[in-house]
Design an enzyme around this catalytic site. Structure first.
Site, PDB file in Angstrom:
ATOM      1  N   SER A 112       0.839  -1.210   0.000  1.00 48.16           N
ATOM      2  CA  SER A 112       0.000   0.000   0.000  1.00 48.16           C
ATOM      3  C   SER A 112       0.870   1.254   0.000  1.00 48.16           C
ATOM      4  CB  SER A 112      -0.881   0.057   1.250  1.00 48.16           C
ATOM      5  OG  SER A 112      -1.692  -1.058   1.347  1.00 48.16           O
ATOM      6  N   HIS A 133      -0.464  -1.632  -7.341  1.00 49.99           N
ATOM      7  CA  HIS A 133      -1.300  -1.306  -6.187  1.00 49.99           C
ATOM      8  C   HIS A 133      -2.766  -1.483  -6.538  1.00 49.99           C
ATOM      9  CE1 HIS A 133      -3.168   1.722  -3.276  1.00 49.99           C
ATOM     10  NE2 HIS A 133      -2.865   0.644  -2.598  1.00 49.99           N
ATOM     11  N   GLU A 145      -2.738   0.583  -9.830  1.00 51.94           N
ATOM     12  CA  GLU A 145      -1.628   1.492 -10.130  1.00 51.94           C
ATOM     13  C   GLU A 145      -0.373   0.653 -10.407  1.00 51.94           C
ATOM     14  OE1 GLU A 145      -1.973   5.337  -7.486  1.00 51.94           O
ATOM     15  OE2 GLU A 145      -2.856   3.646  -6.423  1.00 51.94           O
ATOM     16  N   ASN A 184      -3.563   7.311  -3.254  1.00 54.42           N
ATOM     17  CA  ASN A 184      -3.555   7.663  -1.836  1.00 54.42           C
ATOM     18  C   ASN A 184      -3.057   9.083  -1.593  1.00 54.42           C
ATOM     19  OD1 ASN A 184      -4.819   5.648  -0.331  1.00 54.42           O
ATOM     20  ND2 ASN A 184      -3.074   4.277  -0.624  1.00 54.42           N
TER      21      ASN A 184
HETATM   22  N1  LIG Z   1      -6.420  -4.478   2.548  1.00 50.50           N
HETATM   23  C1  LIG Z   1      -6.373  -3.483   1.656  1.00 50.50           C
HETATM   24  O1  LIG Z   1      -7.332  -2.706   1.483  1.00 50.50           O
HETATM   25  C2  LIG Z   1      -5.150  -3.310   0.786  1.00 50.50           C
HETATM   26  C3  LIG Z   1      -5.232  -2.529  -0.367  1.00 50.50           C
HETATM   27  C4  LIG Z   1      -4.113  -2.400  -1.196  1.00 50.50           C
HETATM   28  C5  LIG Z   1      -2.921  -3.028  -0.834  1.00 50.50           C
HETATM   29  N2  LIG Z   1      -2.861  -3.769   0.321  1.00 50.50           N
HETATM   30  C6  LIG Z   1      -1.580  -4.441   0.641  1.00 50.50           C
HETATM   31  O2  LIG Z   1      -1.668  -5.811   0.257  1.00 50.50           O
HETATM   32  C7  LIG Z   1      -0.842  -6.599   1.143  1.00 50.50           C
HETATM   33  C8  LIG Z   1      -1.704  -7.678   1.768  1.00 50.50           C
HETATM   34  O3  LIG Z   1      -2.743  -7.074   2.514  1.00 50.50           O
HETATM   35  P1  LIG Z   1      -4.033  -7.887   2.969  1.00 50.50           P
HETATM   36  O4  LIG Z   1      -5.015  -6.871   3.402  1.00 50.50           O
HETATM   37  O5  LIG Z   1      -4.382  -8.894   1.930  1.00 50.50           O
HETATM   38  O6  LIG Z   1      -3.446  -8.638   4.266  1.00 50.50           O
HETATM   39  P2  LIG Z   1      -3.952 -10.017   4.927  1.00 50.50           P
HETATM   40  O7  LIG Z   1      -3.476  -9.950   6.347  1.00 50.50           O
HETATM   41  O8  LIG Z   1      -5.388 -10.249   4.652  1.00 50.50           O
HETATM   42  O9  LIG Z   1      -3.132 -11.145   4.136  1.00 50.50           O
HETATM   43  C9  LIG Z   1      -1.746 -11.298   4.265  1.00 50.50           C
HETATM   44  C10 LIG Z   1      -1.425 -12.770   4.017  1.00 50.50           C
HETATM   45  O10 LIG Z   1       0.007 -12.911   3.983  1.00 50.50           O
HETATM   46  C11 LIG Z   1       0.302 -14.155   4.560  1.00 50.50           C
HETATM   47  N3  LIG Z   1       1.709 -14.191   4.915  1.00 50.50           N
HETATM   48  C12 LIG Z   1       2.312 -13.646   5.986  1.00 50.50           C
HETATM   49  N4  LIG Z   1       3.640 -13.899   5.938  1.00 50.50           N
HETATM   50  C13 LIG Z   1       3.860 -14.607   4.802  1.00 50.50           C
HETATM   51  C14 LIG Z   1       5.006 -15.152   4.183  1.00 50.50           C
HETATM   52  N5  LIG Z   1       6.203 -15.042   4.727  1.00 50.50           N
HETATM   53  N6  LIG Z   1       4.836 -15.803   3.013  1.00 50.50           N
HETATM   54  C15 LIG Z   1       3.635 -15.939   2.458  1.00 50.50           C
HETATM   55  N7  LIG Z   1       2.514 -15.449   2.989  1.00 50.50           N
HETATM   56  C16 LIG Z   1       2.630 -14.789   4.164  1.00 50.50           C
HETATM   57  C17 LIG Z   1      -0.654 -14.274   5.732  1.00 50.50           C
HETATM   58  O11 LIG Z   1      -0.773 -15.634   6.171  1.00 50.50           O
HETATM   59  C18 LIG Z   1      -1.929 -13.730   5.128  1.00 50.50           C
HETATM   60  O12 LIG Z   1      -2.731 -14.746   4.532  1.00 50.50           O
HETATM   61  C19 LIG Z   1      -0.215  -5.625   2.124  1.00 50.50           C
HETATM   62  O13 LIG Z   1       1.046  -5.231   1.656  1.00 50.50           O
HETATM   63  C20 LIG Z   1      -1.197  -4.464   2.110  1.00 50.50           C
HETATM   64  O14 LIG Z   1      -0.610  -3.251   2.529  1.00 50.50           O
HETATM   65  C21 LIG Z   1      -3.943  -3.941   1.116  1.00 50.50           C
END
Ligand SMILES: NC(=O)c1ccc[n+]([C@@H]2O[C@H](COP(=O)([O-])OP(=O)(O)OC[C@H]3O[C@@H](n4cnc5c(N)ncnc54)[C@H](O)[C@@H]3O)[C@@H](O)[C@H]2O)c1
Length: 301
Positions: A112, A133, A145, A184
């Site tokens: 993010s 993104h 993005e 953002n």
């Molecule tokens: N949630 C949002 O609205 C959003 C929007 C855009 C970008 N993001 C970004 O996307 C990424 C994921 O966010 P999310 O909301 O899906 O988080 P989430 O917590 O739902 O999922 C993260 C996943 O990563 C896994 N994980 C942790 N360590 C790991 C490893 N070493 N190897 C493989 N998998 C591993 C976890 O088990 C989990 O399933 C982050 O970088 C976040 O900033 C999130």
């Protein structure tokens, strides 16, 4: 030619949705997660989403959960990670991935806010790395993005833009790896002024949201600010900026009002109070309203 093979690393909120989008577009997708429970449930979560959207359920057959990172990425043309928002974790992950993939496999991070440059700096071939993104939920919000760093080749950017466009997304090319990318930065420029209006007693939080939703928010989905500036005239826009810009918030850091809310434990939905108070029913109703709105927009697209 067959479609590029995709590997998604992280099967959480974003990862499973990204896998779903690519599978629905006809790509074979492997998905890896460090937590076995996430892998065990990923196909059921995607199936539930597809059902809810009325999409072809056969898409899920193209998704293969893989419990070994090397095996998950080995045959991929494109790898995108969506693991926890942690720089050290993302750096370590790409260092582990690189020896298993071809030299021309594209590597993308869905961070993010972490600079893509910081995540990718340790790679042997930084020219094939970039940021993508997505916005939540990935299967409802069209924008992705595509962020290039100083090392990314134009070919890697073009491949990624085309890949997402053909998967039904609306890719936007971010030509410099700046904090907040484009979306953002714009969003939080607005939020800064929203907080400032409340902080300065000009209106309450509910009024800020009403003014946006009942006025220019209505137009925003079809009329961007620069289209709007051209529509009213750049001369009029300049005159407005001369009067209004000196008066609006331009502090470089977060508002003390926001810092106080956090210090007082007023964390929003999480604690039942933030800028406003929220019952569990109100929270659920608002979440449902947003999803219904996004689904309706997708239906019309
Ligand atoms: N949630 C949002 O609205 C959003 C929007 C855009 C970008 N993001 C970004 O996307 C990424 C994921 O966010 P999310 O909301 O899906 O988080 P989430 O917590 O739902 O999922 C993260 C996943 O990563 C896994 N994980 C942790 N360590 C790991 C490893 N070493 N190897 C493989 N998998 C591993 C976890 O088990 C989990 O399933 C982050 O970088 C976040 O900033 C999130």
């Amino acid at each position: 030619m067959s479609k590029p093979r995709i590997a998604v690393i992280g099967a959480g909120l974003m990862g499973h949705g990204i896998a779903q989008v690519f599978a629905r577009a006809g790509h074979d997708v492997t998905i890896y997660d460090a937590a076995q429970a996430s892998l065990d449930t990923v196909k059921a979560r995607i199936t539930a989403n597809l059902k809810d959207l009325g999409d072809d359920l056969r898409a899920v057959e193209r998704v293969t959960p893989v419990a070994d990172l090397g095996a998950a990425v080995r045959d991929a043309d494109y790898v995108v990670e969506a693991v926890l928002e942690d720089l050290a974790l993302k750096q370590k992950l790409f260092a582990e991935i690189e020896p298993h993939v071809r030299p021309d496999t594209i590597l993308a991070s869905n961070t993010s806010v972490i600079p893509i440059t910081d995540i990718m700096q340790g790679l042997k071939r930084r020219e094939r790395a970039l940021g993508t993104h997505w916005w939540n939920p990935p299967f409802l919000v069209p924008l992705v993005e595509v962020i290039e760093t100083q090392w990314t080749t134009p070919e890697a950017v073009a491949f990624t833009m085309k890949l997402h466009a053909e998967a039904g997304k609306r890719p936007a090319h971010v030509k410099k790896d700046v904090p907040g990318f484009i979306g953002n930065r714009l969003q939080h420029a607005l939020w800064r002024e929203a907080v400032s209006l409340v902080e300065n007693g000009i209106c309450d939080a509910e009024t800020v949201d009403t003014v946006i939703k009942a006025a220019f928010g209505r137009r925003l989905a079809v009329l961007g600010p620069l289209e709007n500036a051209d529509m009213v005239g750049t001369d009029l826009t300049l005159a407005i900026h001369k009067t209004v810009l000196p008066a609006i918030d331009s502090r470089p850091g977060p508002s003390p009002y926001l810092e106080r809310l956090v210090a007082d434990g007023k964390l929003g939905f999480k604690s039942g109070e933030g800028f406003r108070t929220w019952t569990p029913e109100q929270q659920q109703a608002l979440r449902a309203k947003v999803v219904a709105h996004l689904k309706e927009a997708r239906r019309k697209d």
